[in-house]
Design an enzyme around this catalytic site. Structure first.
Site, PDB file in Angstrom:
ATOM      1  CB  SER A 134      -0.978   0.128   1.030  1.00 31.08           C
ATOM      2  OG  SER A 134      -2.032   0.634   1.336  1.00 31.08           O
ATOM      3  CD  GLU A 140      -4.687  -4.257  -3.265  1.00 28.36           C
ATOM      4  OE1 GLU A 140      -4.986  -3.088  -3.162  1.00 28.36           O
ATOM      5  OE2 GLU A 140      -4.254  -5.626  -4.184  1.00 28.36           O
ATOM      6  CG  HIS A 146      -5.252  -2.319  -0.129  1.00 32.29           C
ATOM      7  ND1 HIS A 146      -4.700  -2.163  -1.533  1.00 32.29           N
ATOM      8  CD2 HIS A 146      -5.191  -1.678   0.629  1.00 32.29           C
ATOM      9  CE1 HIS A 146      -3.852  -1.283  -1.084  1.00 32.29           C
ATOM     10  NE2 HIS A 146      -3.971  -0.925   0.422  1.00 32.29           N
TER      11      HIS A 146
END
Length: 271
Positions: free
Chosen positions: A154, A216, A254
């Site tokens: 991330s 995602e 995610h």
């Protein structure tokens, strides 16, 4: 700096506190080192960001897979996790450490309508890793300076790309999971252009792994689209010594992609 190691919740993991040279950050540094005698040239080492959240996941994956390296492609290694002095999995301090400086109005809207934490400390955090943390690890543990990996997810994946583009010689392997390219997209694009232009002048090869979760694709940030487009650009640099892999993990989002990403980077870092 307190180098007194404390045993963590896993028998292979110790941690110590380390204050940055600038004095504005206290880090919790986790280290897992094999019990066996190291090879003559030292163990490969994998540095992972957001260690409070992932250190036990990656260490347990390593312990299981390193039992049969001929089958798994994973052998003994030193894991270094960079975390924070908190019992929470993620610290707000990561926003400053992992990002470049942009005006707040250019950031994505906060999902809860709040103001984002302070941004823009990636350069200082990178200096901490290069000038303070790595010398300590290389002095205290039997690691191979030529077989080192940096991994993050991330915003941590964004920082991995920042490091790749600004300090490509610092690590041999770079693993960016679900990188938040949209967070600093313009600045990152400029750094990428400079990186691509400098590749012919550097010695040695760089290996890059970019991984995202299939689910995602639903993210409004275009997470997968941005990651795959970056992969397509980087793979054009293979002739200049940059080797890039891309994988979309089936049916993962995610958050759920983290364990499979951690497992995959073990093989990637050992290859």
């Amino acid at each position: 700096m307190n180098l007194i190691q404390t045993q963590a919740a896993h028998p292979h993991v110790r941690y110590f506190s380390m204050k940055s040279g600038s004095g504005d950050r206290n880090y919790r540094i986790y280290v897992a080192c094999p019990f066996a005698e190291p090879p003559a040239d030292g163990y490969p080492v994998i540095y992972v960001l957001d260690a409070n959240a992932v250190i036990y996941t990656i260490v347990e994956a390593l312990c299981i897979q390193a039992r049969r390296p001929e089958k798994t492609g994973v052998g003994p290694a030193v894991i270094v996790g960079i975390g924070y002095d908190t019992d929470e999995p993620f610290s707000p301090a990561r926003h400053y450490d992992f990002t470049m400086e942009v005006p707040l109005e250019e950031l994505p809207a906060h999902p809860e309508g709040r103001t984002w934490p302070r941004q823009g400390g990636a350069d200082r955090f990178l200096r901490f890793i290069e000038e303070e943390l790595r010398p300590v690890i290389e002095q205290k543990f039997p690691v191979n300076g030529d077989r080192q990996t940096l991994a993050g997810h991330s915003l941590g994946g964004l920082f991995v790309l920042y490091t790749l583009f600004t300090k490509p010689n610092l690590f041999r392997n770079y693993a960016a999971g679900s990188p938040s390219i949209h967070w600093n997209e313009g600045l990152l694009a400029d750094l990428e252009c400079k990186f691509a232009g400098s590749l012919p002048s550097r010695a040695g090869d760089i290996r890059v792994f970019i991984g995202v979760g299939e689910l995602e694709r639903r993210h409004p940030s275009r997470m997968n689209e941005n990651a795959e487009a970056l992969y397509e650009r980087l793979r054009m640099l293979e002739g200049a010594g940059c080797y890039t892999e891309f994988h979309e993990f089936e049916d993962e989002n995610h958050g759920s992609v983290l364990p499979v990403f951690m497992s995959r980077i073990l093989r990637f870092g050992m290859r």
